[in-house]
Design an enzyme around this catalytic site. Structure first.
Site, short mmCIF file in Angstrom:
data_model
loop_
_atom_site.label_atom_id
_atom_site.label_comp_id
_atom_site.label_asym_id
_atom_site.label_seq_id
_atom_site.Cartn_x
_atom_site.Cartn_y
_atom_site.Cartn_z
N ARG A 17 -4.35 3.76 -1.30
CA ARG A 17 -4.04 2.43 -0.75
C ARG A 17 -4.87 1.11 -0.83
NH1 ARG A 17 0.71 0.08 3.26
NH2 ARG A 17 2.00 1.82 2.43
N ARG A 28 -5.50 -4.93 2.15
CA ARG A 28 -5.82 -5.64 3.25
C ARG A 28 -7.04 -5.21 3.96
NH1 ARG A 28 -0.60 -5.65 6.62
NH2 ARG A 28 -0.91 -3.53 5.46
N ARG A 85 -3.87 -12.24 -1.35
CA ARG A 85 -2.66 -12.77 -0.74
C ARG A 85 -2.33 -13.59 -0.43
NH1 ARG A 85 1.48 -12.07 2.31
NH2 ARG A 85 2.14 -10.47 3.06
N ASP A 87 4.75 -0.91 -5.33
CA ASP A 87 5.60 0.04 -3.95
C ASP A 87 6.72 0.89 -3.93
OD1 ASP A 87 4.96 -0.66 -0.94
OD2 ASP A 87 7.03 -0.83 -1.35
N TYR A 123 13.92 5.66 3.34
CA TYR A 123 14.13 4.22 3.86
C TYR A 123 16.12 3.38 3.56
CZ TYR A 123 8.92 3.41 4.48
OH TYR A 123 7.89 3.82 4.46
O1 CP3 Z 1 -2.55 3.05 -3.33
C1 CP3 Z 1 -2.54 2.46 -3.76
O2 CP3 Z 1 -3.66 1.02 -3.89
C2 CP3 Z 1 -1.42 1.34 -4.64
C3 CP3 Z 1 -0.64 0.25 -4.04
C4 CP3 Z 1 1.15 1.40 -3.52
C5 CP3 Z 1 1.33 0.77 -1.79
N1 CP3 Z 1 2.14 0.90 -1.37
C6 CP3 Z 1 0.55 -1.02 -1.86
C7 CP3 Z 1 1.32 -2.02 -0.16
C8 CP3 Z 1 1.28 2.54 -3.02
C9 CP3 Z 1 1.12 3.84 -3.57
C10 CP3 Z 1 2.07 2.62 -2.01
C11 CP3 Z 1 3.22 3.42 -1.03
C12 CP3 Z 1 3.99 3.04 -0.48
N2 CP3 Z 1 4.88 2.25 -0.08
C13 CP3 Z 1 4.41 4.15 0.64
C14 CP3 Z 1 3.59 5.86 0.69
C15 CP3 Z 1 3.03 5.84 0.99
C16 CP3 Z 1 2.61 5.77 2.42
O3 CP3 Z 1 1.83 5.22 2.47
O4 CP3 Z 1 3.04 6.75 2.63
C17 CP3 Z 1 5.54 3.67 1.61
C18 CP3 Z 1 6.12 4.50 2.52
C19 CP3 Z 1 5.40 2.50 0.91
C20 CP3 Z 1 6.51 1.17 2.30
C21 CP3 Z 1 5.69 0.12 2.92
N3 CP3 Z 1 4.92 -0.59 1.81
C22 CP3 Z 1 5.32 0.32 4.06
C23 CP3 Z 1 6.22 1.17 4.78
C24 CP3 Z 1 4.93 -1.10 4.06
C25 CP3 Z 1 4.29 -1.89 5.61
C26 CP3 Z 1 2.79 -1.10 5.98
C27 CP3 Z 1 1.47 -1.62 5.89
O5 CP3 Z 1 1.37 -0.76 5.60
O6 CP3 Z 1 2.02 -2.99 6.08
C28 CP3 Z 1 4.11 -1.84 2.74
C29 CP3 Z 1 3.65 -2.96 2.43
C30 CP3 Z 1 2.81 -2.42 1.37
N4 CP3 Z 1 2.29 -1.84 0.45
C31 CP3 Z 1 0.91 -3.36 1.57
C32 CP3 Z 1 0.24 -2.56 0.68
C33 CP3 Z 1 -1.30 -3.41 -0.34
C34 CP3 Z 1 0.60 -4.29 2.41
C35 CP3 Z 1 1.51 -5.72 2.09
C36 CP3 Z 1 0.94 -7.19 2.63
O7 CP3 Z 1 -0.49 -7.40 2.25
O8 CP3 Z 1 1.25 -7.46 3.59
#
Ligand code: CP3
Length: 346
Positions: free
Chosen positions: A26, A30, A39, A75, A152
């Site tokens: 990640r 943010r 964003r 994602d 999910y």
């Molecule tokens: O690693 C990276 O920088 C690449 C981008 C990336 C995102 N999600 C961006 C993201 C990657 C590799 C993921 C994987 C992901 N997404 C997983 C597996 C990794 C982990 O964290 O266990 C999972 C379970 C998800 C599903 C997901 N996406 C959730 C549960 C959430 C909400 C939680 C949160 O942090 O807000 C997201 C949103 C998400 N995915 C954001 C980002 C940057 C935040 C979105 C925002 O800006 O509001």
């Protein structure tokens, strides 16, 4: 294309490196003001689905810090939309699936889409990023692994105890296997398309597989992870398999066949490595919350991890899970530089 800084790829193959390469799960997100600025103008899914925006976000952290790899901004859930799953991201709640899979008919109705059509935005973003990186560092592609995607799709969002998922798994195993087979086909063709578009490695996120007993992981999940790993490795790129809370499943992790195994912070790195055994690279494992500590404490944890890796080939430094919102950016900068400096082979 020849990659100038190939330290990360060398570590994936357990070849000697000049220092321990580092990237952060990640890493685009943010905690960065540059991310928050973009964003403000787009929803999360709009960012993922607009190739030049996704490419810009991918590049933000690698322009700000001397990271050894980029990871494409996307994602794990949007590829499910092409199967017929209705996905939104709600403010402060994370992903919501409005038609969760509950019945055999729900699973039977799922189609296996062509990711070249349904996730063309991510494939185009990969091409844009590679043009911009021009071989400076490698680009990592990724996919959710079948179990985490299934959880999910069944729970309808982030699960707590995964009881609905486990009820389908144990109560109607034929339905479970049919779902996992469809997800496996999706994961394989999505990864294939990403490699075609130019990624240099693939990480499979099985973030929630640690909620399973080894018995159920072996019976209901491992065969599908095996298919995914084998199919992607055949394309000639290294595969990283990442899960959390999987310290009790070392021998099963080895059976995935992945080149690199991600380790969370709930185990000492040398202990994890000893359990995994020789012949595999290891990625990890700083607690993401440690980045909120004073720098001196961060340094002590980094020194400890590097000491436990003990200069072995095949260590990729990372956090044990994704970087947290509000992480101080100066600590991120210092972490990246410190890992590379402190691990440098004289
Ligand atoms: O690693 C990276 O920088 C690449 C981008 C990336 C995102 N999600 C961006 C993201 C990657 C590799 C993921 C994987 C992901 N997404 C997983 C597996 C990794 C982990 O964290 O266990 C999972 C379970 C998800 C599903 C997901 N996406 C959730 C549960 C959430 C909400 C939680 C949160 O942090 O807000 C997201 C949103 C998400 N995915 C954001 C980002 C940057 C935040 C979105 C925002 O800006 O509001």
């Amino acid at each position: 294309m020849r990659i100038k800084n190939d330290q990360f790829l060398r570590a994936c193959r357990r070849e000697p490196t000049d220092y321990t390469p580092i990237w952060l799960m990640r890493q685009a997100g943010r905690y960065m003001a540059e991310y928050r600025a973009v964003r403000e103008r787009y929803s999360f899914l709009e960012m993922v689905k607009t190739p030049d925006v996704a490419a810009e976000i991918t590049l933000q952290p690698v322009q700000a810090y001397p990271l050894d790899a980029a990871i494409i901004f996307a994602d794990i859930l949007p590829p499910l939309e092409g199967m017929g799953i209705d996905l939104t991201f709600e403010q402060g709640e994370g992903p919501v699936i409005h038609n969760p899979l509950r019945t055999p008919a729900d699973v039977a109705a799922l189609v296996v889409p062509e990711p070249r059509e349904t996730t063309a935005f991510t494939l185009e973003a990969i091409q844009l990023v590679q043009r911009e990186l021009a071989g400076r560092i490698p680009l990592i592609g990724f996919s959710g692994a079948p179990f985490t995607l299934a959880s999910y799709a069944i729970e309808g969002g982030s699960g707590k105890d995964y009881r609905i998922t486990k009820r389908m798994m144990l109560g109607t195993p034929d339905v479970w296997h049919s779902l996992m087979q469809k997800l496996t086909e999706l994961v394989i063709s999505y990864c294939h398309a990403q490699v075609e578009a130019g990624v240099n490695a693939v990480q499979l996120f099985d973030s929630w597989a640690g909620n399973l007993s080894p018995f159920d992981y072996r019976e209901y999940v491992l065969p599908y992870v095996n298919q995914c790993v084998a199919a992607v490795r055949e394309l000639g790129v290294p595969v990283i398999y990442f899960g959390t809370e999987m310290s009790g499943m070392a021998s099963l992790l080895r059976q995935t066949g992945a080149d690199v195994l991600g380790v969370d912070w709930r185990i000492d790195l040398d202990e994890a490595w000893a359990q995994l055994g020789p012949g595999v690279a290891v990625q990890g494992n700083l607690d993401p919350a440690v980045l909120f500590a004073p720098w001196g404490e961060i340094e002590r944890r980094v020194d400890d991890i590097l000491a436990r890796a003990a200069g072995r080939d095949g260590h990729i430094f990372n956090l044990g899970h994704g970087i947290l919102t509000e992480t101080p950016v100066d600590h991120v900068a210092r972490l990246v530089e410190y890992v590379q400096m402190a691990s440098r082979v004289a």
